[in-house]
Motif scaffolding. Structure first.
Motif, PDB file in Angstrom:
ATOM      1  N   SER A   1       0.969  -1.130  -0.167  1.00 42.19           N
ATOM      2  CA  SER A   1      -0.011  -0.019   0.122  1.00 42.19           C
ATOM      3  C   SER A   1       1.074   1.186  -0.144  1.00 42.19           C
ATOM      4  CB  SER A   1      -0.963  -0.036   1.052  1.00 42.19           C
ATOM      5  OG  SER A   1      -1.801  -1.013   1.200  1.00 42.19           O
TER       6      SER A   1
ATOM      7  N   VAL B   1       2.384   1.677  -3.480  1.00 44.04           N
ATOM      8  CA  VAL B   1       1.184   2.143  -4.532  1.00 44.04           C
ATOM      9  C   VAL B   1       0.974   3.594  -4.253  1.00 44.04           C
ATOM     10  CG1 VAL B   1      -1.115   1.997  -5.079  1.00 44.04           C
ATOM     11  CG2 VAL B   1       0.083  -0.044  -5.092  1.00 44.04           C
ATOM     12  N   ALA B   2       0.965   4.110  -2.928  1.00 48.12           N
ATOM     13  CA  ALA B   2       0.606   5.459  -2.684  1.00 48.12           C
ATOM     14  C   ALA B   2       1.872   6.386  -2.950  1.00 48.12           C
ATOM     15  CB  ALA B   2       0.573   5.650  -1.004  1.00 48.12           C
TER      16      ALA B   2
ATOM     17  N   PHE C   1       4.009   5.801  -5.362  1.00 49.81           N
ATOM     18  CA  PHE C   1       4.143   5.862  -6.874  1.00 49.81           C
ATOM     19  C   PHE C   1       3.177   6.667  -7.529  1.00 49.81           C
ATOM     20  CE2 PHE C   1       2.515   4.228 -11.069  1.00 49.81           C
ATOM     21  CZ  PHE C   1       3.805   4.064 -11.571  1.00 49.81           C
ATOM     22  N   SER C   2       1.765   6.507  -6.790  1.00 54.22           N
ATOM     23  CA  SER C   2       0.697   7.500  -7.331  1.00 54.22           C
ATOM     24  C   SER C   2       0.944   9.072  -6.928  1.00 54.22           C
ATOM     25  CB  SER C   2      -0.536   7.168  -6.587  1.00 54.22           C
ATOM     26  OG  SER C   2      -0.876   5.863  -6.718  1.00 54.22           O
ATOM     27  N   ILE C   3       1.440   9.305  -6.048  1.00 48.31           N
ATOM     28  CA  ILE C   3       2.061  10.775  -5.826  1.00 48.31           C
ATOM     29  C   ILE C   3       3.208  11.122  -6.652  1.00 48.31           C
ATOM     30  CG2 ILE C   3       3.089  12.034  -4.025  1.00 48.31           C
ATOM     31  CD1 ILE C   3       1.563  10.348  -1.682  1.00 48.31           C
TER      32      ILE C   3
ATOM     33  N   CYS D   1       3.737  10.055  -9.536  1.00 50.63           N
ATOM     34  CA  CYS D   1       2.962  10.228 -11.028  1.00 50.63           C
ATOM     35  C   CYS D   1       2.244  11.581 -10.884  1.00 50.63           C
ATOM     36  CB  CYS D   1       2.056   9.172 -11.268  1.00 50.63           C
ATOM     37  SG  CYS D   1       2.858   7.530 -11.882  1.00 50.63           S
ATOM     38  N   LEU D   2       1.454  12.039 -10.005  1.00 51.58           N
ATOM     39  CA  LEU D   2       0.749  13.152  -9.967  1.00 51.58           C
ATOM     40  C   LEU D   2       1.632  14.170 -10.082  1.00 51.58           C
ATOM     41  CD1 LEU D   2      -1.990  12.493  -7.254  1.00 51.58           C
ATOM     42  CD2 LEU D   2      -2.276  12.838  -9.746  1.00 51.58           C
TER      43      LEU D   2
END
Length: 44
Positions: free
Chosen positions: A25, A28-29, A31-33, A35-36
């Motif tokens: 988790s 993933v968090a 990586f998402s941040i 990417c943003l």
């Protein structure tokens, strides 16, 4: 019924699974941040 003694159950597998879930988790968090942030920098 079988005799049950509180605190005698082996929970090592459950702890390993939970720690793996938390680690995944976090990855993933992060990586998402990332990417943003990347999309925000490239698109501006």
């Amino acid at each position: 019924m079988a005799e049950y003694k509180h605190g005698s159950m082996d929970t090592t597998e459950q702890e390993k699974t939970f720690n793996g879930f938390i680690k995944a988790s976090i990855y993933v968090a992060a990586f998402s941040i990332a990417c943003l942030i990347f999309m925000g920098l490239v698109n501006s």
